[in-house]
Design an enzyme around this catalytic site. Structure first.
Site, short mmCIF file in Angstrom:
data_model
loop_
_atom_site.label_atom_id
_atom_site.label_comp_id
_atom_site.label_asym_id
_atom_site.label_seq_id
_atom_site.Cartn_x
_atom_site.Cartn_y
_atom_site.Cartn_z
N TRP A 13 -17.86 -3.67 -1.72
CA TRP A 13 -18.81 -4.77 -1.60
C TRP A 13 -19.52 -4.75 -0.24
O TRP A 13 -20.73 -4.95 -0.16
CB TRP A 13 -18.10 -6.09 -1.83
N GLY A 141 -20.20 -15.04 -5.94
CA GLY A 141 -20.78 -15.09 -7.27
C GLY A 141 -20.35 -13.89 -8.10
O GLY A 141 -19.62 -13.02 -7.64
N ALA A 145 -19.82 -4.51 -7.20
CA ALA A 145 -20.65 -3.56 -6.46
C ALA A 145 -21.17 -2.45 -7.36
O ALA A 145 -22.29 -1.96 -7.18
CB ALA A 145 -19.83 -2.96 -5.30
N LYS A 196 -10.48 -17.41 -8.57
CA LYS A 196 -10.80 -16.67 -9.80
C LYS A 196 -10.01 -15.37 -9.88
O LYS A 196 -9.78 -14.86 -10.97
CB LYS A 196 -12.30 -16.42 -9.89
N ASN A 261 -8.37 -6.90 -9.68
CA ASN A 261 -7.40 -7.90 -10.12
C ASN A 261 -7.15 -7.81 -11.62
O ASN A 261 -6.00 -7.91 -12.07
CB ASN A 261 -7.90 -9.29 -9.72
#
Length: 338
Positions: A13, A141, A145, A196, A261
């Site tokens: 990222w 958001g 990547a 999240k 994840n």
């Protein structure tokens, strides 16, 4: 408006955001601890460990020297793992003082500090004195990547208590494939981005066990509900969790194999021990540390977070994944909006 931006962290990222900023016409200096990675970026213009089959702009430069990266910086972007943010910021602070700089700060780290349970903007605020920073913002958001590398239309949000800072970064990042919205709810955006990852671990575990769309849709919906409960208890706007940094980020992270994840959860669902999952990944799995911080917060605040508690139990080898799912499904009946 051209600026000099220091991007601290050259993972997937960080390096991709650096590429966006470079493409938008800004001067970018990318910092990494790895000399081999810096050499690869500077000589081959690749970052193969993190972004496969992507060529970075030839004028995007990487360095292992933090002072070089920060020299003349008008903006500093922290994209290091959440648990490393404090130490990197502590190294940044005296350099900013030495160089007499007061840049805008922004981070894109999606986690909570485990030792303090602080959000990352709070860590930055504690570590870098007000006289050494113009503002603090967060970018978050639904954004892998790998998709941005392909110029997949991507929407994110920048949140700050300072509206001018949010619009400043909106202008820096936005182009025809990377759209940026502004938001004043830093608390909600940071909780959504951090928590999240816990839901993504759970979603991967369901997939690893062979469960399908019904279970994952239920998980994501109820996951957003418990993220919202915790965030609102700290002052977040509940509407934030229906937006890009809430439901949007849950969807992309809990359904995509680009998500570390999700992939980690999938292996756990297949019965692979956590230590092996971590070794197989070779990169930071933010949801593991964040699950501990979120579990601790749920216990101290009394907020009901059954999915987080289930993942915490699995990661601490207190329950198997099938047992955790059974416990969730056989809980006492609840009202949906309770």
């Amino acid at each position: 408006m051209k600026t000099k931006i220091a991007v601290l962290g050259a993972g997937s990222w960080g390096s991709m955001l650096a590429a966006i900023l470079n493409e938008n016409g800004h001067t970018v200096q990318l910092w990494t601890r790895s000399a081999a990675q810096a050499e690869e970026l500077n000589q081959q213009h690749t970052n193969e460990k993190y972004i496969k089959n992507y060529t970075f702009p030839t004028n995007l430069r990487a360095t292992t020297d933090l002072e070089t990266a920060l020299t003349d910086a008008t903006d500093v972007l922290f994209i290091v793992p959440a648990q490393a943010t404090r130490s990197v910021a502590a190294d940044v602070a005296p350099i900013l003082q030495k160089l007499d700089l007061k840049p805008h700060l922004i981070h894109g780290s999606k986690g909570l500090e485990t030792t303090t349970h602080l959000r990352i903007s709070q860590v930055l605020a504690e570590t870098i004195a007000p006289e050494q920073r113009e503002s603090i913002s967060v970018i978050s958001g639904p954004s892998h990547a790998e998709g941005v590398a392909q110029h997949d239309p991507t929407l994110v949000t920048v949140a700050s208590d300072d509206f001018d800072a949010a619009t400043h970064f909106q202008k820096l990042f936005m182009n025809d494939y990377f759209r940026v919205y502004t938001n004043s709810d830093v608390i909600g955006v940071e909780f959504g981005g951090a928590l999240k990852n816990i839901i993504a671990l759970a979603s991967g575990a369901l997939a690893g066990l062979g469960y399908g769309d019904n279970s994952r849709a239920a998980l994501m919906t109820r996951g957003v509900a418990e993220i919202s409960r915790l965030g609102v208890s700290f002052g977040a706007n509940p509407l934030t969790f229906a937006g890009l940094s809430g439901m949007g980020d849950v969807i992309v992270t809990a359904t995509s194999t680009n998500s570390r994840n999700y992939r980690a959860g999938y292996q756990l669902g297949q019965g692979i021990p956590l230590a092996d999952v971590i070794a197989n990944m070779g990169m930071v799995i933010e949801g593991i540390a964040t699950s501990q911080a979120a579990y601790d917060l749920a216990q101290t605040t009394g907020i009901s977070m059954p999915i987080t508690e289930a993942i915490h139990a699995v990661l601490n080898q207190e329950e198997t994944v099938p047992a955790a799912i059974h416990a969730l499904m056989t809980r006492e009946g609840q009202t949906e909006n309770g």
